[in-house]
Scaffold this active site. Structure first.
Site, PDB file in Angstrom:
ATOM      1  N   CYS A   4       0.816  -1.226   0.000  1.00  0.00           N
ATOM      2  CA  CYS A   4       0.000   0.000   0.000  1.00  0.00           C
ATOM      3  C   CYS A   4       0.850   1.277   0.000  1.00  0.00           C
ATOM      4  O   CYS A   4       0.318   2.371  -0.175  1.00  0.00           O
ATOM      5  CB  CYS A   4      -0.949  -0.010   1.185  1.00  0.00           C
TER       6      CYS A   4
ATOM      7  N   HIS B 289      -3.285   6.767   3.072  1.00  0.00           N
ATOM      8  CA  HIS B 289      -3.726   5.512   2.455  1.00  0.00           C
ATOM      9  C   HIS B 289      -5.066   5.137   3.082  1.00  0.00           C
ATOM     10  O   HIS B 289      -5.217   5.158   4.305  1.00  0.00           O
ATOM     11  CB  HIS B 289      -2.686   4.424   2.693  1.00  0.00           C
TER      12      HIS B 289
ATOM     13  N   ASN C 258     -10.328  -0.447   0.530  1.00  0.00           N
ATOM     14  CA  ASN C 258      -8.863  -0.351   0.469  1.00  0.00           C
ATOM     15  C   ASN C 258      -8.369  -0.876  -0.881  1.00  0.00           C
ATOM     16  O   ASN C 258      -8.435  -2.078  -1.144  1.00  0.00           O
ATOM     17  CB  ASN C 258      -8.291  -1.174   1.632  1.00  0.00           C
TER      18      ASN C 258
HETATM   19  O1  UT7 Z   1      -3.643  -1.667   3.774  1.00  0.00           O
HETATM   20  C1  UT7 Z   1      -3.412  -2.076   5.084  1.00  0.00           C
HETATM   21  C2  UT7 Z   1      -4.241  -3.277   5.388  1.00  0.00           C
HETATM   22  N1  UT7 Z   1      -5.101  -3.399   6.466  1.00  0.00           N
HETATM   23  C3  UT7 Z   1      -5.479  -2.560   7.467  1.00  0.00           C
HETATM   24  O2  UT7 Z   1      -5.128  -1.450   7.585  1.00  0.00           O
HETATM   25  C4  UT7 Z   1      -6.425  -3.145   8.481  1.00  0.00           C
HETATM   26  C5  UT7 Z   1      -6.164  -2.670   9.892  1.00  0.00           C
HETATM   27  N2  UT7 Z   1      -7.096  -3.251  10.819  1.00  0.00           N
HETATM   28  C6  UT7 Z   1      -8.399  -2.937  10.862  1.00  0.00           C
HETATM   29  O3  UT7 Z   1      -8.838  -2.096  10.104  1.00  0.00           O
HETATM   30  C7  UT7 Z   1      -9.297  -3.593  11.882  1.00  0.00           C
HETATM   31  O4  UT7 Z   1      -8.514  -4.326  12.797  1.00  0.00           O
HETATM   32  C8  UT7 Z   1     -10.370  -4.526  11.231  1.00  0.00           C
HETATM   33  C9  UT7 Z   1     -11.405  -3.697  10.516  1.00  0.00           C
HETATM   34  C10 UT7 Z   1      -9.713  -5.479  10.255  1.00  0.00           C
HETATM   35  C11 UT7 Z   1     -11.079  -5.348  12.297  1.00  0.00           C
HETATM   36  O5  UT7 Z   1     -11.653  -4.488  13.268  1.00  0.00           O
HETATM   37  P1  UT7 Z   1     -11.473  -4.813  14.822  1.00  0.00           P
HETATM   38  O6  UT7 Z   1     -12.221  -3.799  15.561  1.00  0.00           O
HETATM   39  O7  UT7 Z   1     -10.007  -4.928  15.085  1.00  0.00           O
HETATM   40  O8  UT7 Z   1     -12.217  -6.198  14.960  1.00  0.00           O
HETATM   41  P2  UT7 Z   1     -11.649  -7.616  15.425  1.00  0.00           P
HETATM   42  O9  UT7 Z   1     -10.724  -8.195  14.407  1.00  0.00           O
HETATM   43  O10 UT7 Z   1     -11.180  -7.524  16.840  1.00  0.00           O
HETATM   44  O11 UT7 Z   1     -12.988  -8.457  15.452  1.00  0.00           O
HETATM   45  C12 UT7 Z   1     -14.038  -8.175  16.362  1.00  0.00           C
HETATM   46  C13 UT7 Z   1     -15.147  -9.172  16.126  1.00  0.00           C
HETATM   47  C14 UT7 Z   1     -14.676 -10.624  16.141  1.00  0.00           C
HETATM   48  O12 UT7 Z   1     -15.685 -11.395  16.735  1.00  0.00           O
HETATM   49  P3  UT7 Z   1     -15.578 -11.855  18.270  1.00  0.00           P
HETATM   50  O13 UT7 Z   1     -14.331 -12.656  18.359  1.00  0.00           O
HETATM   51  O14 UT7 Z   1     -15.520 -10.583  19.070  1.00  0.00           O
HETATM   52  O15 UT7 Z   1     -16.834 -12.628  18.476  1.00  0.00           O
HETATM   53  C15 UT7 Z   1     -14.580 -10.975  14.673  1.00  0.00           C
HETATM   54  O16 UT7 Z   1     -14.753 -12.341  14.443  1.00  0.00           O
HETATM   55  O17 UT7 Z   1     -15.722  -8.948  14.835  1.00  0.00           O
HETATM   56  C16 UT7 Z   1     -15.741 -10.189  14.115  1.00  0.00           C
HETATM   57  N3  UT7 Z   1     -15.598  -9.870  12.694  1.00  0.00           N
HETATM   58  C17 UT7 Z   1     -16.663  -9.582  11.920  1.00  0.00           C
HETATM   59  N4  UT7 Z   1     -17.971  -9.536  12.190  1.00  0.00           N
HETATM   60  C18 UT7 Z   1     -18.787  -9.198  11.194  1.00  0.00           C
HETATM   61  C19 UT7 Z   1     -14.465  -9.772  11.947  1.00  0.00           C
HETATM   62  N5  UT7 Z   1     -14.783  -9.435  10.693  1.00  0.00           N
HETATM   63  C20 UT7 Z   1     -16.128  -9.317  10.657  1.00  0.00           C
HETATM   64  C21 UT7 Z   1     -17.036  -8.963   9.648  1.00  0.00           C
HETATM   65  N6  UT7 Z   1     -18.355  -8.917   9.956  1.00  0.00           N
HETATM   66  N7  UT7 Z   1     -16.661  -8.675   8.396  1.00  0.00           N
END
Ligand code: UT7
Length: 315
Positions: free
Chosen positions: A114, A242, A272
């Protein structure tokens, strides 16, 4: 240091728009989850028969036309991508062929994920400054088909990405001050995509670790570059981060105590698009009349590698 003038930009976005609701019929997710956690409302995904090369070439052709130039004026073609159509020829060589660029114009890809577009821009500036190209104009493109390496069964990643391309025609200019600072830290654990030739081609990410990395490195990159350039954020008209997650941008704004309206956001429309996100944003901002001659724009990227970088541009 020689300045760099972005003469014109262009973008190409696939026709197929996929909303959060549509994705929630494919995986266990919801518009509410995606919107509140990321700010993303929709993304564009490439379809059957479309190629990354054609997408990149279309964005580049538009930028050339807007610059009042033709293919024969191009002295260099650098494409930032981690999702080329083939391992070789490079996407840049495919664009070279599709546009009919001169044989004296070198063409190659850059993979800095990215941070790719800012890396490609810096490489183009160095080539132009070395003075050994036949023409003073360089084509710099960020073009991705991220959907190719995304597992559409994995809700933790498939909702985050989109496809698209952004291109810029640049030349050196003393009247357009420019500064850039790039960095890297080898870490394949927190963000990894197998891609072409790998057994597991798909993208895997430790979301929270990437989030922490981004909210640490982006403010550092911004303040570091501004310090080096002897400027403060007050002297910057727009910050183009980004576009990975709207919440990352919000964190950066808060950490820097900056006015949020200075930070451009279009993640709601495109998700993204990796190396394409910054040039797509610049092209959109130009179209909206947000970029005025003499303004200062600070672009900042971060991504897999890990890589990061910040670039100060004068419009
Ligand atoms: O170009 C660079 C690439 N990437 C990035 O910059 C990504 C950086 N990270 C992020 O943007 C965030 O960490 C995410 C958007 C990927 C995730 O958000 P988060 O607040 O960190 O959520 P999490 O991974 O802690 O997940 C929270 C919950 C989990 O469920 P439990 O374990 O609390 O029951 C996940 O399983 O949300 C669940 N979850 C979803 N639920 C519905 C994860 N993805 C999804 C989804 N829909 N798409």
């Amino acid at each position: 240091m020689d300045g760099l003038n972005i003469l014109a930009t262009g973008r190409k976005i696939p026709a197929r728009c996929v909303t959060n609701d549509e994705l929630s019929r494919m995986v266990d997710t919801s518009d509410e989850w995606i919107t509140t956690r990321t700010g993303i409302r929709q993304r564009y995904l490439s379809g059957e028969g479309e190629t990354n090369a054609a997408q990149a070439a279309t964005a580049a052709a538009l930028a050339l036309e807007r610059a009042g130039l033709t293919a024969k004026d191009v002295g260099l073609c650098v494409v930032a991508t981690f999702t080329p159509d083939h391992s070789t020829p490079s996407l840049a060589c495919e664009v070279h062929g599709l546009l009919g660029l001169p044989e004296s114009a070198p063409a190659f890809d850059v993979n800095a994920a990215c941070t790719g577009f800012l890396t490609a821009l810096e490489i183009a500036r160095c080539f132009l400054a070395a003075g050994r190209l036949d023409s003073p104009y360089a084509l710099v493109i960020g073009s991705e088909f991220v959907s190719r390496v995304v597992d559409f069964h994995d809700r933790s990643t498939c909702v985050l990405f989109g496809d698209g391309a952004g291109a810029a025609v640049v030349r050196l200019s003393e009247n357009h001050p420019y500064a850039c600072r790039l960095g890297a830290r080898g870490d394949a654990e927190i963000l990894h995509a197998g891609g072409l030739g790998s057994q597991d081609q798909t993208l895997h990410m430790q979301g929270k670790a990437v989030f922490r990395f981004a909210t640490e490195i982006v403010p550092k990159s911004i303040t570091g570059l501004l310090e080096e350039a002897g400027k403060t954020l007050d002297a910057v008209d727009h910050v183009v981060c980004h576009q990975a997650n709207g919440r990352i941008i919000d964190h950066v704004v808060k950490k820097l105590g900056a006015p949020p309206e200075k930070f451009y956001k279009n993640i709601q429309r495109y998700a993204n698009t990796s190396s394409a996100s910054i040039p797509i944003a610049l092209d959109e901002m130009r179209e909206l009349g947000l970029l005025q001659p003499g303004q200062t724009v600070l672009c900042v990227g971060f991504g897999a590698g890990l890589t990061w970088g910040a670039t100060l541009l004068t419009i």
